[in-house]
Design a protein around this motif. Sequence first.
Motif, PDB file in Angstrom:
ATOM      1  N   LEU A  63      28.149   7.990  19.052  1.00  0.00           N
ATOM      2  CA  LEU A  63      28.125   7.493  20.494  1.00  0.00           C
ATOM      3  C   LEU A  63      29.725   7.340  20.453  1.00  0.00           C
ATOM      4  CD1 LEU A  63      24.655   5.539  21.017  1.00  0.00           C
ATOM      5  CD2 LEU A  63      25.836   8.419  21.949  1.00  0.00           C
ATOM      6  N   THR A  64      30.394   7.489  21.543  1.00  0.00           N
ATOM      7  CA  THR A  64      31.710   6.569  21.471  1.00  0.00           C
ATOM      8  C   THR A  64      31.707   5.103  22.243  1.00  0.00           C
ATOM      9  OG1 THR A  64      31.242   6.352  24.144  1.00  0.00           O
ATOM     10  CG2 THR A  64      32.012   7.992  23.783  1.00  0.00           C
ATOM     11  N   GLY A  65      31.752   4.094  21.143  1.00  0.00           N
ATOM     12  CA  GLY A  65      32.204   2.534  21.316  1.00  0.00           C
ATOM     13  C   GLY A  65      31.440   2.430  22.243  1.00  0.00           C
ATOM     14  N   LYS A  66      31.970   2.632  23.823  1.00  0.00           N
ATOM     15  CA  LYS A  66      31.541   1.867  24.648  1.00  0.00           C
ATOM     16  C   LYS A  66      29.863   2.281  25.193  1.00  0.00           C
ATOM     17  CE  LYS A  66      32.953   1.802  30.292  1.00  0.00           C
ATOM     18  NZ  LYS A  66      34.025   2.671  30.833  1.00  0.00           N
ATOM     19  N   ALA A  67      29.932   3.545  24.738  1.00  0.00           N
ATOM     20  CA  ALA A  67      28.121   4.367  25.120  1.00  0.00           C
ATOM     21  C   ALA A  67      27.267   3.606  24.409  1.00  0.00           C
ATOM     22  CB  ALA A  67      28.016   5.832  25.359  1.00  0.00           C
ATOM     23  N   ALA A  68      27.695   3.113  22.981  1.00  0.00           N
ATOM     24  CA  ALA A  68      26.793   2.675  22.036  1.00  0.00           C
ATOM     25  C   ALA A  68      26.746   1.204  22.741  1.00  0.00           C
ATOM     26  CB  ALA A  68      27.698   2.837  20.916  1.00  0.00           C
TER      27      ALA A  68
END
Length: 222
Positions: A63-68
């Motif tokens: 996942l991207t950092g923001k989504a995670a």
Amino acid sequence: MAEGSTILETPFEFDTDAALEHLRSVDKPLGKLIDRVGPFKMELKRTPSTFGALAEAIVYQQLTGKAAATIFGRVCALFPASPDGPTPALVVGATDAQLRGAGLSQSKLASMRDLATRTLAGEIPPLEELRGMDDDAIVERLTRVRGIGRWTVEMLLMFRLGRPDVWPVDDYGIKKGFAFTFKKAELPTRDDLHRRGARWKPFRSVASWYLWRAAELAPASK
């Protein structure tokens, strides 16, 4: 001290200046990269427990950092009475609907439950024990958990425990940074990385950090 009450704030247990001097002395192109990037600024990440570090790592996979970060925040919000986030007992006691509702995929839910069950069974070493184990032993022990591979443990070794000689040869950023630094037209093989990296021992974590910076400097692929 209990596993859930330990906060990792360990400074590097090696001389970073000596590491840079060594890397410059054994590899001129890497030395040029170090000079271009500047000071070594890798930061260790705090964690309440081995379980907490691995639980967060599971959420962040693919996942991207923001989504995670959003999903992990929702998981933590399920347990407002636990200031350090989810604990093994809380995860075991939560329903699938609660954890799935926070955004965990079915696969990550299974991994999280396996991690929690193994931690409660005493199979996952607490931070104090990890600090006394060598890198290979930690990799062997933690990769028994469903969904935890070698790369995930290598990131824990580097960014949670501050180990000096981790060499994540399967990391794409490492490969990209290596190709840029050593002017290779193709990404290196694992053998290429092992051969070149041998001269950087015992400070391959430091070399890795600079190769990640090199990957950021490299032009985007067409």
